[in-house]
Scaffold this motif. Sequence first.
Motif, PDB file in Angstrom:
ATOM      1  N   GLN A   1       0.818  -1.196   0.000  1.00 16.80           N
ATOM      2  CA  GLN A   1       0.000   0.000   0.000  1.00 16.80           C
ATOM      3  C   GLN A   1       0.857   1.253   0.000  1.00 16.80           C
ATOM      4  O   GLN A   1       0.738   2.092  -0.884  1.00 16.80           O
ATOM      5  CB  GLN A   1      -0.902  -0.001   1.227  1.00 16.80           C
ATOM      6  N   VAL A   2       1.691   1.400   1.031  1.00 18.07           N
ATOM      7  CA  VAL A   2       2.590   2.542   1.138  1.00 18.07           C
ATOM      8  C   VAL A   2       3.979   2.015   1.452  1.00 18.07           C
ATOM      9  O   VAL A   2       4.142   1.162   2.318  1.00 18.07           O
ATOM     10  CB  VAL A   2       2.151   3.531   2.229  1.00 18.07           C
ATOM     11  N   GLN A   3       4.961   2.521   0.730  1.00 17.28           N
ATOM     12  CA  GLN A   3       6.337   2.093   0.944  1.00 17.28           C
ATOM     13  C   GLN A   3       7.223   3.315   1.222  1.00 17.28           C
ATOM     14  O   GLN A   3       6.972   4.397   0.691  1.00 17.28           O
ATOM     15  CB  GLN A   3       6.881   1.351  -0.284  1.00 17.28           C
ATOM     16  N   LEU A   4       8.239   3.076   2.037  1.00 14.16           N
ATOM     17  CA  LEU A   4       9.250   4.097   2.308  1.00 14.16           C
ATOM     18  C   LEU A   4      10.595   3.557   1.864  1.00 14.16           C
ATOM     19  O   LEU A   4      10.959   2.439   2.228  1.00 14.16           O
ATOM     20  CB  LEU A   4       9.294   4.439   3.798  1.00 14.16           C
ATOM     21  N   VAL A   5      11.328   4.341   1.114  1.00 10.08           N
ATOM     22  CA  VAL A   5      12.651   3.949   0.657  1.00 10.08           C
ATOM     23  C   VAL A   5      13.654   4.978   1.154  1.00 10.08           C
ATOM     24  O   VAL A   5      13.556   6.163   0.819  1.00 10.08           O
ATOM     25  CB  VAL A   5      12.711   3.836  -0.869  1.00 10.08           C
ATOM     26  N   GLU A   6      14.620   4.502   1.930  1.00  9.40           N
ATOM     27  CA  GLU A   6      15.629   5.369   2.528  1.00  9.40           C
ATOM     28  C   GLU A   6      16.930   5.296   1.749  1.00  9.40           C
ATOM     29  O   GLU A   6      17.238   4.276   1.124  1.00  9.40           O
ATOM     30  CB  GLU A   6      15.888   4.946   3.973  1.00  9.40           C
ATOM     31  N   SER A   7      17.702   6.347   1.848  1.00  8.26           N
ATOM     32  CA  SER A   7      19.038   6.364   1.267  1.00  8.26           C
ATOM     33  C   SER A   7      19.886   7.371   2.025  1.00  8.26           C
ATOM     34  O   SER A   7      19.365   8.215   2.755  1.00  8.26           O
ATOM     35  CB  SER A   7      18.986   6.719  -0.218  1.00  8.26           C
ATOM     36  N   GLY A   8      21.211   7.252   1.853  1.00  6.65           N
ATOM     37  CA  GLY A   8      22.110   8.256   2.387  1.00  6.65           C
ATOM     38  C   GLY A   8      22.962   7.825   3.554  1.00  6.65           C
ATOM     39  O   GLY A   8      23.813   8.587   4.011  1.00  6.65           O
ATOM     40  N   GLY A   9      22.760   6.627   4.070  1.00  6.84           N
ATOM     41  CA  GLY A   9      23.595   6.184   5.176  1.00  6.84           C
ATOM     42  C   GLY A   9      25.000   5.859   4.699  1.00  6.84           C
ATOM     43  O   GLY A   9      25.295   5.873   3.500  1.00  6.84           O
ATOM     44  N   GLY A  10      25.871   5.571   5.642  1.00  3.27           N
ATOM     45  CA  GLY A  10      27.238   5.213   5.292  1.00  3.27           C
ATOM     46  C   GLY A  10      28.187   5.413   6.443  1.00  3.27           C
ATOM     47  O   GLY A  10      27.782   5.580   7.589  1.00  3.27           O
ATOM     48  N   LEU A  11      29.473   5.391   6.098  1.00  3.75           N
ATOM     49  CA  LEU A  11      30.545   5.541   7.083  1.00  3.75           C
ATOM     50  C   LEU A  11      31.109   6.951   6.984  1.00  3.75           C
ATOM     51  O   LEU A  11      31.428   7.425   5.890  1.00  3.75           O
ATOM     52  CB  LEU A  11      31.642   4.511   6.809  1.00  3.75           C
ATOM     53  N   VAL A  12      31.251   7.595   8.138  1.00  2.92           N
ATOM     54  CA  VAL A  12      31.790   8.949   8.162  1.00  2.92           C
ATOM     55  C   VAL A  12      32.638   9.117   9.416  1.00  2.92           C
ATOM     56  O   VAL A  12      32.398   8.450  10.432  1.00  2.92           O
ATOM     57  CB  VAL A  12      30.643   9.988   8.121  1.00  2.92           C
ATOM     58  N   GLN A  13      33.615   9.976   9.344  1.00  4.60           N
ATOM     59  CA  GLN A  13      34.442  10.251  10.510  1.00  4.60           C
ATOM     60  C   GLN A  13      33.716  11.203  11.461  1.00  4.60           C
ATOM     61  O   GLN A  13      32.866  11.996  11.028  1.00  4.60           O
ATOM     62  CB  GLN A  13      35.777  10.849  10.093  1.00  4.60           C
ATOM     63  N   ALA A  14      34.087  11.134  12.717  1.00  4.91           N
ATOM     64  CA  ALA A  14      33.522  12.050  13.698  1.00  4.91           C
ATOM     65  C   ALA A  14      33.746  13.497  13.247  1.00  4.91           C
ATOM     66  O   ALA A  14      34.816  13.837  12.738  1.00  4.91           O
ATOM     67  CB  ALA A  14      34.149  11.819  15.062  1.00  4.91           C
ATOM     68  N   GLY A 112      10.425   2.437   7.130  1.00  9.55           N
ATOM     69  CA  GLY A 112      11.390   2.073   6.119  1.00  9.55           C
ATOM     70  C   GLY A 112      12.215   0.886   6.573  1.00  9.55           C
ATOM     71  O   GLY A 112      12.091   0.402   7.704  1.00  9.55           O
ATOM     72  N   GLN A 113      13.091   0.427   5.678  1.00 10.53           N
ATOM     73  CA  GLN A 113      13.886  -0.777   5.967  1.00 10.53           C
ATOM     74  C   GLN A 113      15.103  -0.471   6.825  1.00 10.53           C
ATOM     75  O   GLN A 113      15.718  -1.390   7.369  1.00 10.53           O
ATOM     76  CB  GLN A 113      14.334  -1.426   4.645  1.00 10.53           C
ATOM     77  N   GLY A 114      15.414   0.788   6.957  1.00  7.57           N
ATOM     78  CA  GLY A 114      16.563   1.185   7.772  1.00  7.57           C
ATOM     79  C   GLY A 114      17.810   1.398   6.941  1.00  7.57           C
ATOM     80  O   GLY A 114      18.045   0.714   5.950  1.00  7.57           O
ATOM     81  N   THR A 115      18.603   2.363   7.358  1.00  9.43           N
ATOM     82  CA  THR A 115      19.886   2.625   6.710  1.00  9.43           C
ATOM     83  C   THR A 115      20.937   2.815   7.802  1.00  9.43           C
ATOM     84  O   THR A 115      20.699   3.511   8.800  1.00  9.43           O
ATOM     85  CB  THR A 115      19.807   3.855   5.783  1.00  9.43           C
ATOM     86  N   LEU A 116      22.073   2.177   7.628  1.00 10.39           N
ATOM     87  CA  LEU A 116      23.107   2.166   8.664  1.00 10.39           C
ATOM     88  C   LEU A 116      23.981   3.408   8.570  1.00 10.39           C
ATOM     89  O   LEU A 116      24.490   3.744   7.493  1.00 10.39           O
ATOM     90  CB  LEU A 116      23.971   0.916   8.543  1.00 10.39           C
ATOM     91  N   VAL A 117      24.138   4.067   9.693  1.00 10.30           N
ATOM     92  CA  VAL A 117      25.063   5.189   9.824  1.00 10.30           C
ATOM     93  C   VAL A 117      26.143   4.775  10.813  1.00 10.30           C
ATOM     94  O   VAL A 117      25.835   4.406  11.954  1.00 10.30           O
ATOM     95  CB  VAL A 117      24.339   6.457  10.312  1.00 10.30           C
TER      96      VAL A 117
END
Length: 121
Positions: A1-14, A112-117
């Motif tokens: 019915q309704v879907q959420l798609v996430e993007s933009g996570g990743g590895l970053v330095q402090a 959403g399915q989740g995105t790892l930061v």
Amino acid sequence: QVQLVESGGGLVQAGGSLRLSCAASGSIFKINAMGWYRQAPGKQRELVAAVTGGSSTNYADSAKGRFTISRDNAKNTVYLQMNSLKPEDTAVYYCNAKTIVSLTWSNLEVWGQGTLVTVSS
């Protein structure tokens, strides 16, 4: 019915920045609030930031002054700009939307399915 798609996570330095995006699609009549939650290993899922249809925002204390939530209603998309990231921000980030479904006019909360930061020190 309704879907959420996430993007933009990743590895970053402090101290670095990331921008998360979440686009909603499907049988949407209206989206009320949209928000971002996160869950770190061994911890409960917690609210990071939320924005209503009228653009009122709410932030967790840990996010205030560093994160900014915004919303593009025309695109049914919510963003989370994260600056000055810290290792303790490491988590899976989940998008959430409180919607009204077309034709049925029923309330539906969607995740959403989740995105790892990952923030390295």
